[in-house]
Design an enzyme around this catalytic site. Structure first.
Site, PDB file in Angstrom:
ATOM      1  N   ASN A 136       0.788  -1.249   0.170  1.00 35.94           N
ATOM      2  CA  ASN A 136       0.060  -0.027   0.149  1.00 35.94           C
ATOM      3  C   ASN A 136       0.955   1.301   0.011  1.00 35.94           C
ATOM      4  O   ASN A 136       0.256   2.415   0.167  1.00 35.94           O
ATOM      5  CB  ASN A 136      -0.892   0.029   1.119  1.00 35.94           C
ATOM      6  CG  ASN A 136      -0.214  -0.254   2.732  1.00 35.94           C
ATOM      7  OD1 ASN A 136       1.049   0.035   2.577  1.00 35.94           O
ATOM      8  ND2 ASN A 136      -0.854  -0.066   3.855  1.00 35.94           N
ATOM      9  N   HIS A 138       3.318   1.778   1.966  1.00 33.77           N
ATOM     10  CA  HIS A 138       3.754   2.198   3.510  1.00 33.77           C
ATOM     11  C   HIS A 138       5.474   2.462   3.446  1.00 33.77           C
ATOM     12  O   HIS A 138       6.045   1.491   2.598  1.00 33.77           O
ATOM     13  CB  HIS A 138       3.142   1.590   4.606  1.00 33.77           C
ATOM     14  CG  HIS A 138       3.814   0.314   4.836  1.00 33.77           C
ATOM     15  ND1 HIS A 138       2.766  -0.745   5.309  1.00 33.77           N
ATOM     16  CD2 HIS A 138       5.056  -0.385   4.425  1.00 33.77           C
ATOM     17  CE1 HIS A 138       3.570  -1.944   5.410  1.00 33.77           C
ATOM     18  NE2 HIS A 138       4.616  -1.826   4.955  1.00 33.77           N
ATOM     19  N   GLU A 143       1.541   4.215   7.455  1.00 39.18           N
ATOM     20  CA  GLU A 143       0.541   3.658   6.480  1.00 39.18           C
ATOM     21  C   GLU A 143      -0.054   4.995   5.731  1.00 39.18           C
ATOM     22  O   GLU A 143       0.047   6.006   6.272  1.00 39.18           O
ATOM     23  CB  GLU A 143      -0.693   2.793   7.305  1.00 39.18           C
ATOM     24  CG  GLU A 143      -0.050   1.610   8.125  1.00 39.18           C
ATOM     25  CD  GLU A 143       0.455   0.382   7.271  1.00 39.18           C
ATOM     26  OE1 GLU A 143       0.244   0.665   6.071  1.00 39.18           O
ATOM     27  OE2 GLU A 143       0.773  -0.490   7.934  1.00 39.18           O
TER      28      GLU A 143
HETATM   29  P1  PGA Z   1       8.644  -6.678   3.003  1.00 40.37           P
HETATM   30  O1  PGA Z   1       8.124  -5.709   3.870  1.00 40.37           O
HETATM   31  O2  PGA Z   1      10.248  -6.688   2.825  1.00 40.37           O
HETATM   32  O3  PGA Z   1       8.524  -8.051   3.905  1.00 40.37           O
HETATM   33  O4  PGA Z   1       8.017  -6.934   1.714  1.00 40.37           O
HETATM   34  C1  PGA Z   1       8.417  -4.447   3.299  1.00 40.37           C
HETATM   35  C2  PGA Z   1       7.537  -3.313   4.170  1.00 40.37           C
HETATM   36  O5  PGA Z   1       6.400  -3.876   4.250  1.00 40.37           O
HETATM   37  O6  PGA Z   1       7.942  -2.424   4.470  1.00 40.37           O
END
Ligand code: PGA
Length: 242
Positions: A136, A138, A143
């Site tokens: 999304n 973030h 968020e």
């Molecule tokens: P991920 O998480 O590296 O496990 O994809 C990244 C994030 O959500 O910032």
């Protein structure tokens, strides 16, 4: 924002890991901003391999991590502190006293935010900040929201984050809150590298680079930074226009 597309996550891990190693070699007391998640693991593996090959020492480096769960003991296997120990810190010569984290168990989130800001400032600021990106958009636990955040703060995790991460919590309930560096605090880093790999990140990458700068996609804030580079693999870059 500079965009670099490399063939796969191993090559990205080597390219980004080498920048952390080069900084450790070139600058005494270099300050790293670090991230958890699956994305940075190849970068950390490269740094560990270079340390084991005696090509680098991290003994004068200082680190600050982006975020930490609230209401979860630091010693719990799912804390971000434990993740960093397991994936990087336990395998290199970084002194434990040089590791700093937001305290997710603080009783005063505002004092903790101020402590973190001051601790980073006292080290001269973050030289190189590593980031992943959420589906999304973030960064850290910032968020999508109505406004860009500034300093570190306590945030309620979104239902999608809780759903995504609760599979890792088999013994205690998944925390509902986290402490995270704010977007403004992240943007104070002198240099920022964001890595996105895999097709699940393609939409977020497209919005980050080609959508309007908006807190609805917190990663768009990086477009205003003077030295931010995005490393992508082909699936993550697949939806970009150019
Ligand atoms: P991920 O998480 O590296 O496990 O994809 C990244 C994030 O959500 O910032």
């Amino acid at each position: 924002m500079k965009v670099v597309v490399l063939d796969d996550e191993e090559r990205i891990g080597s390219a980004v890991g080498e920048q952390f190693c080069a900084l450790a070699r070139e600058k005494a007391n270099a300050v790293f901003g670090l991230a958890t998640g699956m994305t940075p693991i190849p970068t950390y593996q490269y740094m560990i391999a270079q340390y084991k090959a005696k090509n680098v020492s991290f003994s004068s480096v200082r680190t600050f991590n982006l975020d930490e769960y609230c209401d979860l003991p630091r010693a719990h296997k799912n804390s971000f502190y434990q993740f960093m120990l397991q994936e990087l810190f336990a395998h290199i010569d970084l002194p434990p006293a040089h590791i700093d984290f937001l305290d997710g168990n603080t009783t005063d989130e505002f004092a903790e935010s101020e402590r973190y800001r001051t601790a980073i400032e006292a080290c001269g600021g973050i030289d190189l900040q590593l980031l992943g990106i959420g589906r999304n958009g973030h960064i850290g636990f910032n968020e999508p929201a109505e406004n860009f955040t500034v300093e570190s703060y306590k945030t309620a995790l979104t239902p999608s984050t809780i759903a995504a991460n609760s599979i890792y919590f088999d013994d205690v309930p998944m925390p509902k809150y986290a402490m995270t560096m704010g977007v403004g605090a992240i943007l104070r880093a002198k240099k920022i590298i964001l890595i996105a790999t895999g097709s699940s990140k393609a939409d977020a990458v497209k919005t980050m680079l080609e959508g309007e700068v908006s807190p609805r996609c917190p990663a768009t804030a990086l477009r205003d930074h003077a030295d931010a580079t995005v490393y992508l693999d082909p699936p993550a870059a697949a939806r970009l226009c150019h």
